[in-house]
Design an enzyme around this catalytic site. Structure first.
Site, mmCIF file in Angstrom:
data_model
loop_
_atom_site.group_PDB
_atom_site.id
_atom_site.type_symbol
_atom_site.label_atom_id
_atom_site.label_comp_id
_atom_site.label_asym_id
_atom_site.label_seq_id
_atom_site.Cartn_x
_atom_site.Cartn_y
_atom_site.Cartn_z
ATOM 1 N N TYR A 140 0.698 -1.206 0.051
ATOM 2 C CA TYR A 140 -0.216 0.167 -0.056
ATOM 3 C C TYR A 140 1.049 1.145 0.091
ATOM 4 O O TYR A 140 0.826 2.100 -1.080
ATOM 5 C CB TYR A 140 -0.902 -0.062 1.135
ATOM 6 C CG TYR A 140 -1.487 1.454 1.450
ATOM 7 C CD1 TYR A 140 -2.387 1.912 0.684
ATOM 8 C CD2 TYR A 140 -1.223 2.065 2.622
ATOM 9 C CE1 TYR A 140 -2.828 3.252 0.720
ATOM 10 C CE2 TYR A 140 -1.682 3.408 2.800
ATOM 11 C CZ TYR A 140 -2.666 4.002 1.963
ATOM 12 O OH TYR A 140 -3.118 5.259 2.185
ATOM 13 N N PHE A 168 -1.332 11.719 7.865
ATOM 14 C CA PHE A 168 -1.045 11.048 9.018
ATOM 15 C C PHE A 168 -2.326 10.301 9.635
ATOM 16 O O PHE A 168 -2.847 9.892 8.590
ATOM 17 C CB PHE A 168 -0.118 11.737 10.230
ATOM 18 C CG PHE A 168 1.387 11.849 9.668
ATOM 19 C CD1 PHE A 168 1.670 12.372 8.656
ATOM 20 C CD2 PHE A 168 2.287 11.072 10.539
ATOM 21 C CE1 PHE A 168 2.948 12.635 8.242
ATOM 22 C CE2 PHE A 168 3.631 11.199 10.099
ATOM 23 C CZ PHE A 168 3.863 11.959 8.894
ATOM 24 N N ARG A 277 0.473 -5.801 15.562
ATOM 25 C CA ARG A 277 -0.048 -6.026 14.192
ATOM 26 C C ARG A 277 1.153 -5.952 13.525
ATOM 27 O O ARG A 277 2.184 -4.849 13.521
ATOM 28 C CB ARG A 277 -0.930 -5.029 13.963
ATOM 29 C CG ARG A 277 -1.777 -5.182 12.640
ATOM 30 C CD ARG A 277 -2.632 -4.182 12.154
ATOM 31 N NE ARG A 277 -2.468 -2.716 12.158
ATOM 32 C CZ ARG A 277 -3.187 -2.008 12.231
ATOM 33 N NH1 ARG A 277 -4.583 -2.092 12.024
ATOM 34 N NH2 ARG A 277 -2.978 -0.634 12.100
HETATM 35 N N1 UDP Z 1 -5.013 -0.342 16.731
HETATM 36 C C1 UDP Z 1 -5.424 -1.245 17.719
HETATM 37 N N2 UDP Z 1 -6.222 -1.894 17.596
HETATM 38 C C2 UDP Z 1 -7.243 -1.810 16.585
HETATM 39 C C3 UDP Z 1 -6.871 -0.957 15.287
HETATM 40 C C4 UDP Z 1 -5.666 -0.149 15.476
HETATM 41 O O1 UDP Z 1 -4.608 -1.226 18.720
HETATM 42 O O2 UDP Z 1 -8.289 -2.584 16.299
HETATM 43 C C5 UDP Z 1 -3.536 0.382 16.941
HETATM 44 C C6 UDP Z 1 -2.448 0.163 15.542
HETATM 45 O O3 UDP Z 1 -1.565 -0.955 16.204
HETATM 46 C C7 UDP Z 1 -1.974 1.545 15.528
HETATM 47 C C8 UDP Z 1 -3.027 2.385 16.108
HETATM 48 O O4 UDP Z 1 -3.996 1.775 16.725
HETATM 49 O O5 UDP Z 1 -0.961 1.585 16.588
HETATM 50 C C9 UDP Z 1 -3.680 3.164 14.887
HETATM 51 O O6 UDP Z 1 -3.958 2.058 13.791
HETATM 52 P P1 UDP Z 1 -4.945 2.548 12.543
HETATM 53 O O7 UDP Z 1 -5.186 1.423 11.933
HETATM 54 O O8 UDP Z 1 -5.925 3.357 13.224
HETATM 55 O O9 UDP Z 1 -3.910 3.486 11.819
HETATM 56 P P2 UDP Z 1 -2.506 3.172 11.186
HETATM 57 O O10 UDP Z 1 -1.514 4.045 12.195
HETATM 58 O O11 UDP Z 1 -2.291 1.796 10.970
HETATM 59 O O12 UDP Z 1 -2.450 3.921 9.754
#
Ligand code: UDP
Length: 323
Positions: A140, A168, A277
Site C-alpha cells: 500500500y 498521518f 500487528r
Molecule cells: N490499533 C489497535 N487496535 C485496532 C486498530 C488499531 O490497537 O483494532 C492500533 C494500531 O496498532 C496502531 C494504531 O492503533 O498503533 C492506529 O492504527 P490505525 O489502523 O487506526 O492506523 P495506522 O496507524 O495503522 O494507519
C-alpha cells in the site's frame, strides 16, 4: 474552480467535496463505489460512477472543462495489500498513470494527490519531515510512493502543478460524512463501535518502546485534512511537484486514545491486549512545518477530544450505541 474529485464517495473524499462546495467551487465526483458510498457524495456535486482508469472515456470532452483534479480514489488496506500486492499495483499505480494521462491530454494541470505517512515506513527521526527517507513497509505504502514519484516526473514534463499531501492518522467526521470502511481497521471507529456494544477492542501490542508500551500516532481531523486540499489547489505551482506532511505534530498512544473514547462516550471499553500487528511502527508523528509555511495550513481542530467527539456523533447517526 471546477474540480474533479476521484474517490469523492469515500471518507476523506466526501469531506473534501463538501468543503470545496462550501467554498463556492463546482465539484464532480468520480468513484467506482468499490469502497465508497453513493449517499456520501455531497448534494450539489456531480457524480460519475466508474474507475479512474476510464476517466477519459467516462468524462469525454467534459474533462477539458475542469481546472483541477484531486485524486483520492485508491485501495487503502495495508493487510489486503500484503496479501494481494497486484491489486495495489493495478488499482493505485496503473489507475493513477491512466488518470494523469487523461488529465494531461485534456489540459487539466492542477493535480492534488492523496499520499500517506505510510511511504516513510519506520522513521529514524520523529517528528517526520518530508525529507525523511521513504522506505514503505507494505505494498500500500509502496503504491502511494510510486504515484508521488510519477507526479514528481510529470510536473516538469507535463506542466502539472502537482501536490502530494501525506496524511498521518485521519480521524473525526464532518456531520453526515465520516468513516464507513468495510471492513473497518482503524482504531477510533473500532473503539467507538466497542463503546457502542459491538464487541471488544483488540489492542495490538503493549510492548513497544513508548511511555505506556502502545503505539503513538498523530491523529488529525478530517476537516483539517480536507482544507489542506483547498489550500493546495490555490498554491500549486506549475511545473513543480510539492510534498507536504499533514499532521498535528503531537502524538497520542493507543491507550490515550482509548481513554479519550471512554471519556467522550461515557463507557468503559472492553479491551483485550493481543500481539503486535505486523508492520506497525512504534511512533509516527508529523512535522507539518512545511505545510504551515507554504500552504498556510494550520489545523483548526487539533484536540483529540474534538476529533473523537465528532467521530462519535457520526457513529451515533449510523446507529452505533443505539440501545
Ligand atoms: N490499533 C489497535 N487496535 C485496532 C486498530 C488499531 O490497537 O483494532 C492500533 C494500531 O496498532 C496502531 C494504531 O492503533 O498503533 C492506529 O492504527 P490505525 O489502523 O487506526 O492506523 P495506522 O496507524 O495503522 O494507519
Amino acid at each position: 474552480m471546477k474540480v474533479l474529485v476521484t474517490g469523492g464517495a469515500g471518507y476523506i473524499g466526501s469531506v473534501v467535496a463538501a468543503r470545496l462546495l462550501e467554498a463556492g467551487n463546482e465539484v464532480v465526483v468520480l468513484d467506482d463505489l468499490s469502497t465508497g458510498h453513493a449517499d456520501a457524495v455531497p448534494a450539489g456535486a456531480g457524480f460519475v460512477r466508474g474507475r479512474v482508469h476510464d476517466a477519459a472515456g467516462l468524462l469525454g470532452d467534459a474533462l477539458r472543462s475542469f481546472d483541477a483534479a484531486i485524486h483520492l480514489a485508491a485501495k487503502s488496506l495495508v493487510a489486503e495489500s500484503i496479501r494481494h500486492p497486484e491489486l495495489y499495483e493495478e488499482n493505485n499505480v496503473v489507475g493513477s498513470r491512466l488518470l494523469f494521462d487523461a488529465l494531461a491530454s485534456a489540459g487539466v494541470r492542477i493535480v492534488v494527490f492523496s499520499s500517506t505517512a505510510a511511504v516513510y515506513g519506520e522513521p529514524d527521526v520523529v517528528p517526520i519531515p518530508e525529507s525523511a527517507p521513504c522506505r514503505p513497509l507494505n505494498p500500500y505504502g509502496a503504491s502511494k510512493l510510486a504515484i508521488d514519484e510519477m507526479l514528481a516526473a510529470a510536473a516538469p514534463e507535463r506542466g502539472f502543478a502537482a501536490v502530494s499531501l501525506r496524511y498521518f492518522n485521519v480521524a473525526g467526521a464532518y456531520g453526515p460524512y465520516g468513516e464507513r470502511h468495510e471492513p473497518e481497521t482503524h482504531l477510533i471507529p473500532l473503539a467507538l463501535a466497542a463503546a457502542g456494544g459491538q464487541g471488544e477492542l483488540q489492542l495490538f501490542g503493549d510492548d513497544y518502546d513508548t511511555d505506556d508500551g502502545t503505539c503513538v500516532r498523530d491523529y488529525v481531523h478530517v476537516v483539517d485534512i480536507a482544507d489542506a486540499h483547498l489550500g493546495a489547489l490555490e498554491r500549486a505551482v506549475a511545473g513543480r511537484h510539492d510534498v507536504f506532511n499533514l499532521g498535528n505534530g503531537s502524538g497520542y498512544s493507543v491507550r490515550e486514545v482509548l481513554l479519550r473514547v471512554e471519556a467522550v462516550t461515557g463507557t468503559t471499553l472492553p479491551v483485550r491486549v493481543v500481539p503486535r500487528r505486523p508492520g506497525d511502527p512504534a511512533v509516527l508523528v508529523a512535522s507539518a512545518a512545511l505545510a504551515a509555511e507554504r500552504l498556510s495550513w494550520v489545523p483548526r481542530r487539533p484536540d483529540l477530544g474534538v476529533i473523537v467527539a465528532d467521530a462519535w456523533a457520526f457513529a451515533r447517526r449510523r446507529g452505533v450505541g443505539a440501545a
